[in-house]
Scaffold this active site. Structure first.
Site, PDB file in Angstrom:
ATOM      1  N   LYS A 241     -10.657   4.335  14.047  1.00 14.55           N
ATOM      2  CA  LYS A 241      -9.264   4.095  14.450  1.00 14.55           C
ATOM      3  C   LYS A 241      -9.134   4.126  15.978  1.00 14.55           C
ATOM      4  CE  LYS A 241      -6.545   5.681  10.462  1.00 14.55           C
ATOM      5  NZ  LYS A 241      -5.532   6.676   9.996  1.00 14.55           N
TER       6      LYS A 241
ATOM      7  N   ILE B 232       1.555   3.628   2.220  1.00 12.70           N
ATOM      8  CA  ILE B 232       2.547   3.871   3.268  1.00 12.70           C
ATOM      9  C   ILE B 232       3.279   2.580   3.630  1.00 12.70           C
ATOM     10  CG2 ILE B 232       1.168   3.571   5.419  1.00 12.70           C
ATOM     11  CD1 ILE B 232       3.423   6.584   4.555  1.00 12.70           C
TER      12      ILE B 232
ATOM     13  N   GLY C 103       0.804  -1.222   0.000  1.00 21.65           N
ATOM     14  CA  GLY C 103       0.000   0.000   0.000  1.00 21.65           C
ATOM     15  C   GLY C 103       0.837   1.272   0.000  1.00 21.65           C
TER      16      GLY C 103
END
Lengths: 308, 308
Positions: free
Chosen positions: A134, A16, A14
């Site tokens: 998150k 990052i 991905g």
């Protein structure tokens, strides 16, 4: 454990994750990448990237977040688990927590964060829900007693700086720039490679155990006006500035359909509310450039130079 | 029930909800809007919109998807429930299903859809997860035996046409246009007001009971090349066309961080895969312009005229 701690990265292909994987390999960690079998065949560029990791010594493990047995097998091989799954897969991380709990030997888990500190947020919807999810993952990690580090890396430099956050551009603007809010809230812009390096530095550092690692790099903690000013000096030209006041940003968010509204709402949190810098780092946090002064990170000024 | 069926709209201040609410009031339905108390005070424009609905005869009911009692009270007042919640609140609709089941008298539920048919999708991640979540809501409605209509309204005209899907523009381009894929897949562009009208027409129509209502309007079912060609004729100029092949679009999605990757992945599904038109409408579907030939919808050609 030192530099020999074994690391599993989930989401290494991905945006990052690739930088985290590169840093893990570069810093000499035995590196394991959980890879969905199907993805390699679907996208040639991805296959090429994974091949380069393999050549650099990475161990590719077939499996996925939906396949509990594969996840447990992968987790068993390592000391540290780093998740860099995309924003749409945040909830799938409860599966990682379950596997880590079952295996019982993981010494650190880094869930996919790499943005604003979700426990210090004034975001409005739809960004609010994104950040809250998150935060829920954080609470689940803590409830299970899993050792953790949360990496709050703030703005991806490569996402904001090449266009100065102007949609549709491929280079920073030379005539006009649209600015959310009054342009005075400070944000932090971090080169993606540096995010990878700081993350890997932190994985087995006792100082980051059960802490949030903030990448609040002094040279890159700038208001939007300061970023524009840096750019203006580089091209020796003054840009026309169009400021969108808070209320108007809120209206824009309400009148833009999904998914376009998410990006604007995140921008509102960062650039209008100043959520990357409007709080002091408390006892549960540590700052990356203070812990690792040896990391020579890319500054915003250096970053912008390549577009002159 | 005819035009006197009572309608509850959840999400009436949103991008598409406001048009559904307007149509409900215009077509003479007793109209109830579930409103979070906090939103009106936070955003003056929203308060103004809600005031205009009130003036037009709407009944504003305080409550939210997180407050079960408020939801049940609101559902009790009506025959029909329409959800137009945003893309980030799709999962919250399980709360609506629970309330409808508990009340037991609802004659039709329209969940928040208003896009591609999520049961006929070739989307890649992260759009895939977004569509799958809507499909899960469908399955939950069916499992509970709640009468439904799914409105697949395809592309919002106001989102795609004013810029010809070129990020960052405020008017259609006059020099260059970037096209995902080869530009030949057909999509459907529907004016938001028309989506509101077709939706309300369908709510108590026995022909749409337990069906998907497709807005596959003949004059607006066009390939991207055809849309560009229409625009070129209007401005009497030929645009430079930059085509991004499928593989390159997939790479772009993989290399764009959340949330920017969602919009590109949705674009890939629509413009590369042709997911709005690459299947025939089966026995579980009906087409809106065939059912309601009296609705004089805005054509793409008319829509583009205002930008000349």
């Amino acid at each position: 454990m030192g530099s020999s701690s074994r690391i599993l990265i989930i989401g290494a292909a991905g945006y990052i994750g690739r930088h985290v994987a590169k840093a893990s390999l570069a810093l000499g960690h035995p590196t394991f990448l959980l890879i969905r079998d199907s993805t390699a065949s679907a996208k040639p560029d991805k296959a090429q990237l994974l091949d380069s990791f393999k050549t650099a010594g990475a161990n590719l493990i077939g499996g996925s977040l939906e396949d509990h047995a594969s996840l447990v097998e992968a987790v068993k091989k390592v000391d540290i688990v780093i998740s860099t799954v995309g924003g749409e897969e945040i909830a799938s991380q409860f599966n990682i927590i379950k596997a880590i709990k079952e295996v019982g030997t993981i010494q650190r888990f880094l869930p996919s964060e790499f943005g604003n500190d979700v426990d210090n947020s004034h975001a409005v919807e739809p960004a609010k829900s994104v950040f809250e999810l998150k935060a829920k993952v954080r609470r689940a990690i803590e409830a299970e007693g899993i050792p953790y580090t949360y990496v709050s890396s703030n703005c991806f430099a490569g996402y904001f700086l090449p266009t100065l956050a102007q949609p549709g551009l491929t280079a920073p603007p030379r005539d006009k720039v649209v600015i959310l809010g009054d342009g005075n809230a400070k944000a932090v812009y971090v080169n993606e490679e540096d995010i990878g390096v700081f993350t890997i530095k932190a994985v087995d550092d006792p100082r980051t155990l059960n802490k949030t690692l903030y990448l609040r790099l002094p040279a890159n903690t700038l208001s939007f006006n300061e970023v524009v000013s840096l750019w203006e000096k580089k091209i020796d030209k003054t840009l026309e500035k169009v400021y969108i006041p808070d209320e108007q940003v809120l209206t824009l968010i309400a009148e833009t359909p999904f998914p376009g509204n998410i990006g604007i709402a995140i921008g509102h949190s960062i650039f209008v509310k100043g959520d990357q810098t409007n709080f002091e780092i408390g006892p549960d946090g540590v700052e990356a450039s203070q812990l690792y002064p040896d990391v020579k990170y890319t500054t915003v000024a250096e970053y912008l130079s390549k577009f002159v």
